[in-house]
Scaffold this motif. Structure first.
Motif, short mmCIF file in Angstrom:
data_model
loop_
_atom_site.label_atom_id
_atom_site.label_comp_id
_atom_site.label_asym_id
_atom_site.label_seq_id
_atom_site.Cartn_x
_atom_site.Cartn_y
_atom_site.Cartn_z
N PHE A 36 -10.52 -4.15 2.96
CA PHE A 36 -11.09 -3.09 2.10
C PHE A 36 -12.45 -2.66 2.61
O PHE A 36 -13.16 -3.47 3.20
CB PHE A 36 -11.18 -3.61 0.67
CG PHE A 36 -9.81 -3.86 0.08
CD1 PHE A 36 -9.18 -2.88 -0.67
CD2 PHE A 36 -9.14 -5.06 0.31
CE1 PHE A 36 -7.91 -3.10 -1.19
CE2 PHE A 36 -7.87 -5.28 -0.20
CZ PHE A 36 -7.25 -4.30 -0.96
N ILE A 41 -1.79 5.11 -1.01
CA ILE A 41 -1.08 6.38 -1.22
C ILE A 41 -0.88 6.57 -2.71
O ILE A 41 -0.17 5.80 -3.36
CB ILE A 41 0.26 6.36 -0.46
CG1 ILE A 41 -0.02 6.19 1.04
CG2 ILE A 41 1.06 7.63 -0.73
CD1 ILE A 41 1.18 5.74 1.83
N GLY A 45 -4.94 9.85 -10.16
CA GLY A 45 -5.17 10.17 -11.57
C GLY A 45 -5.33 8.91 -12.40
O GLY A 45 -4.40 8.14 -12.56
N VAL A 124 0.52 -12.73 2.56
CA VAL A 124 1.16 -13.93 2.01
C VAL A 124 2.63 -13.89 2.43
O VAL A 124 3.33 -12.90 2.22
CB VAL A 124 1.04 -13.99 0.47
CG1 VAL A 124 1.81 -15.17 -0.08
CG2 VAL A 124 -0.43 -14.07 0.06
N VAL A 174 5.51 11.19 -2.21
CA VAL A 174 4.72 11.51 -1.01
C VAL A 174 3.51 12.32 -1.44
O VAL A 174 3.54 13.00 -2.46
CB VAL A 174 5.53 12.32 0.03
CG1 VAL A 174 6.68 11.51 0.59
CG2 VAL A 174 6.03 13.64 -0.55
N HIS A 259 5.22 6.40 -0.47
CA HIS A 259 5.18 5.03 -0.99
C HIS A 259 6.16 4.96 -2.16
O HIS A 259 6.32 5.93 -2.88
CB HIS A 259 3.76 4.71 -1.47
CG HIS A 259 3.50 3.25 -1.66
ND1 HIS A 259 3.22 2.40 -0.62
CD2 HIS A 259 3.48 2.49 -2.78
CE1 HIS A 259 3.03 1.18 -1.09
NE2 HIS A 259 3.19 1.20 -2.40
N GLY A 279 1.48 -5.34 -12.96
CA GLY A 279 1.37 -4.07 -12.24
C GLY A 279 2.72 -3.53 -11.79
O GLY A 279 3.75 -3.79 -12.40
N ASP A 280 2.70 -2.80 -10.68
CA ASP A 280 3.94 -2.19 -10.17
C ASP A 280 5.01 -3.24 -9.90
O ASP A 280 6.21 -2.97 -10.07
CB ASP A 280 3.66 -1.45 -8.85
CG ASP A 280 3.04 -0.08 -9.07
OD1 ASP A 280 2.59 0.19 -10.20
OD2 ASP A 280 3.01 0.71 -8.11
N ILE A 293 -1.50 3.28 -12.69
CA ILE A 293 -2.79 2.60 -12.51
C ILE A 293 -3.22 1.91 -13.81
O ILE A 293 -3.62 0.74 -13.81
CB ILE A 293 -3.88 3.59 -12.04
CG1 ILE A 293 -3.51 4.17 -10.67
CG2 ILE A 293 -5.24 2.90 -11.96
CD1 ILE A 293 -4.43 5.30 -10.21
C1 LIG Z 1 2.31 9.14 -4.06
C2 LIG Z 1 1.92 8.37 -5.29
C3 LIG Z 1 1.12 8.98 -6.25
C4 LIG Z 1 0.71 8.25 -7.39
N1 LIG Z 1 -0.14 8.85 -8.27
C5 LIG Z 1 -0.58 8.16 -9.35
C6 LIG Z 1 -1.53 8.74 -10.23
O1 LIG Z 1 -2.03 9.86 -10.02
N2 LIG Z 1 -1.92 8.02 -11.32
C7 LIG Z 1 -1.42 6.76 -11.58
O2 LIG Z 1 -1.78 6.16 -12.59
N3 LIG Z 1 -0.54 6.18 -10.72
C8 LIG Z 1 -0.12 6.83 -9.61
N4 LIG Z 1 0.74 6.22 -8.73
C9 LIG Z 1 1.13 4.82 -8.98
C10 LIG Z 1 -0.02 3.87 -8.59
O3 LIG Z 1 -0.36 4.07 -7.25
C11 LIG Z 1 0.41 2.42 -8.82
O4 LIG Z 1 0.96 2.31 -10.12
C12 LIG Z 1 -0.75 1.44 -8.70
O5 LIG Z 1 -1.27 1.42 -7.40
C13 LIG Z 1 -0.27 0.02 -9.07
O6 LIG Z 1 -1.27 -0.93 -8.83
P1 LIG Z 1 -0.87 -2.42 -8.41
O7 LIG Z 1 -2.14 -3.18 -8.37
O8 LIG Z 1 0.23 -2.91 -9.25
O9 LIG Z 1 -0.25 -2.27 -6.94
P2 LIG Z 1 -0.90 -1.70 -5.60
O10 LIG Z 1 -1.99 -0.76 -5.89
O11 LIG Z 1 0.25 -1.22 -4.77
O12 LIG Z 1 -1.54 -2.98 -4.92
C14 LIG Z 1 -0.73 -3.99 -4.38
C15 LIG Z 1 -1.54 -4.73 -3.33
O13 LIG Z 1 -0.80 -5.88 -2.93
C16 LIG Z 1 -0.98 -6.07 -1.54
N5 LIG Z 1 0.15 -6.88 -1.08
C17 LIG Z 1 1.47 -6.62 -1.22
N6 LIG Z 1 2.21 -7.60 -0.67
C18 LIG Z 1 1.34 -8.51 -0.17
C19 LIG Z 1 1.50 -9.74 0.53
N7 LIG Z 1 2.70 -10.25 0.81
N8 LIG Z 1 0.39 -10.40 0.92
C20 LIG Z 1 -0.85 -9.90 0.64
N9 LIG Z 1 -1.05 -8.74 0.00
C21 LIG Z 1 0.03 -8.06 -0.42
C22 LIG Z 1 -1.01 -4.66 -0.99
O14 LIG Z 1 -1.67 -4.62 0.27
C23 LIG Z 1 -1.77 -3.90 -2.08
O15 LIG Z 1 -3.16 -3.83 -1.80
C24 LIG Z 1 1.16 6.91 -7.59
C25 LIG Z 1 1.98 6.31 -6.62
C26 LIG Z 1 2.36 7.03 -5.49
C27 LIG Z 1 3.22 6.35 -4.46
#
Ligand SMILES: Cc1cc2nc3c(=O)[nH]c(=O)nc-3n(C[C@H](O)[C@H](O)[C@H](O)COP(=O)(O)OP(=O)(O)OC[C@H]3O[C@@H](n4cnc5c(N)ncnc54)[C@H](O)[C@@H]3O)c2cc1C
Length: 393
Positions: A36, A41, A45, A124, A174, A259, A279-280, A293
């Motif tokens: 970081f 991607i 919002g 991991v 995308v 993504h 999360g996701d 998010i």
């Molecule tokens: C094109 C696009 C547009 C979007 N627009 C919006 C929006 O406008 N507003 C909104 O609310 N949401 C939006 N989303 C959804 C949003 O991006 C996700 O919901 C959010 O990022 C989820 O957060 P998270 O922490 O669960 O996962 P992530 O943000 O994906 O973080 C997961 C982390 O885990 C790490 N990771 C994964 N596997 C491993 C491993 N094996 N070892 C070590 N590290 C690992 C990754 O590197 C990453 O940093 C969008 C998604 C996409 C694809």
């Protein structure tokens, strides 16, 4: 090295989980394969719910530097326009557009300040349960903890590896950045294109003058070649009538990047002995809006609360941690199901057109729909019989 909790994934879910756990005195490692700051991607919002979490962890002033849209434009497949103005009594209602490069870095720094240890740039590869702890194997290290919080995003590689999720992410999205946006900076736009329904193309401007444009659709449609997301985005951004001239002087910055989006909450197990999923990875992306998010941050916080309770009682069993999954269901289950029902309705073109026509005559209803699409209000509000009657008759 031994920790109370190892949190895998330093996106919004993982960082908030790390911040909460460390603030309450737990010894926490936050691991990510990326280094970081990095971009993610995304459409950037951050809805009102997300802003409330930022406020809770002391980042309200910091967030003020980013754009707060005041107008949400909706465009129907037949070119009809609907502009919703932000409620003056609730200036946060359309959220803020915060580039993920800045948001994710700030959340990580906040977790580090609270006492979490960041281990970045190492993937991991596996996690392994033993009788009194859980081991995490990265490309470089072997670490041990009492509990793991899996926040590994929509790919959910580890969540799937240990059998808690088994399907492909339901959606793909995308996005591409452009400079030279000619539109009003405070207006974000959602264009419902016939070929993309129930999804859409979005235009989300940023404070720095760039604009983020993207689209989403079902992964199965993309795999079967029924929809081509790149082509949809190129057609949209290069057709001046589609974007009503907003991109007439715009130039792309960087390539189109995609993504997945994991929306399968309910089909994902979110706990196991010594493991919680947030999360996701837990399938918490809103299936209608693609917004994830806020749910990522909220579920990260909730996972930390349950992890801390387990640490206090010393009970990390599957049964004890099932309360977390029950809380997630209470918080998100009905909304996710309502979003799916709405999505089905929105994919029927004549229903969509009729509803859009009604919205143009009923400003209050139009505002509500805008709030639902932007993740500020629950989709359940639209399924109330009185609202449906107003929308469809
Ligand atoms: C094109 C696009 C547009 C979007 N627009 C919006 C929006 O406008 N507003 C909104 O609310 N949401 C939006 N989303 C959804 C949003 O991006 C996700 O919901 C959010 O990022 C989820 O957060 P998270 O922490 O669960 O996962 P992530 O943000 O994906 O973080 C997961 C982390 O885990 C790490 N990771 C994964 N596997 C491993 C491993 N094996 N070892 C070590 N590290 C690992 C990754 O590197 C990453 O940093 C969008 C998604 C996409 C694809």
């Amino acid at each position: 090295m031994k920790y109370d909790f190892i949190i895998i994934g330093a996106g919004p879910a993982g960082s908030i989980a790390a911040h909460k756990s460390a603030t309450e005195g737990a010894k926490v490692a936050l691991i990510d394969q990326d280094v970081f700051p990095r971009d993610k991607i995304c459409g950037n919002g951050v809805s009102r719910r997300g802003l409330l979490i930022l406020k809770r962890i002391g980042l309200e002033n910091w967030s003020r530097q980013f754009l707060r849209p005041q107008v949400l434009r909706l465009k129907s497949p037949d070119g009809k326009i609907l502009d919703g103005q932000a409620d003056q009594r609730d200036s946060r209602c359309y959220g803020r557009l915060i580039p993920r490069k800045h948001l994710d870095e700030k959340l990580i720094l906040t977790a580090i300040e609270a006492g979490a240890k960041l281990i970045e740039g190492t993937k991991v590869l596996a996690i392994e349960l033993s009788s009194k702890s859980i081991h995490v194997f990265t490309e470089k290290y072997k670490l041990t903890s009492q509990l793991v919080i899996l926040c590994d995003g929509s790919h959910a590689t580890l969540t799937r590896q240990i059998g808690l999720a088994n399907s492909l992410p339901e959606l793909m999205a995308v996005r591409q950045y452009f400079t030279g946006d000619s539109g009003p900076k405070n207006r974000m736009e959602i264009h419902f294109e016939q070929s993309v329904l129930p999804y859409y193309c979005w235009l989300f401007p940023l404070e720095d003058g760039r604009i983020n444009i993207g689209t989403a659709n079902y992964t199965t449609k993309a795999i079967k070649g029924k929809v081509n997301l790149r082509e949809t985005l190129i057609n949209f951004t290069t057709d001046p009538t589609a974007t009503q001239g907003r991109l007439i002087q715009a130039k792309p910055v960087g390539s189109i990047q995609g993504h997945p989006l994991r929306t399968q909450f309910g089909a994902t197990l979110t706990h196991a002995t010594r493991v919680l999923v947030a999360g996701d990875a837990a399938g918490l992306v809103n299936p209608l809006t693609g917004e994830g998010i806020a749910s990522a941050m909220e579920s990260g916080e909730l996972a930390a609360t349950h992890a801390l309770h387990a640490l206090k009682t010393g009970d990390f069993s599957d049964q004890a941690l099932s309360v977390y999954s029950r809380d997630l269901e209470t918080r998100y289950g009905a909304d996710q199901r309502a979003a799916r029902i709405l999505r089905r309705g929105m994919s029927i073109p004549h229903l969509f057109t009729r509803a859009f026509h009604r919205l143009r005559q009923d400003r209050e209803l139009a505002l509500l729909i805008g709030y639902v699409i932007i993740g500020h209000k629950s989709p359940r509000l639209v399924l109330r019989p009185t609202t449906l009657l107003r929308l469809l008759t």
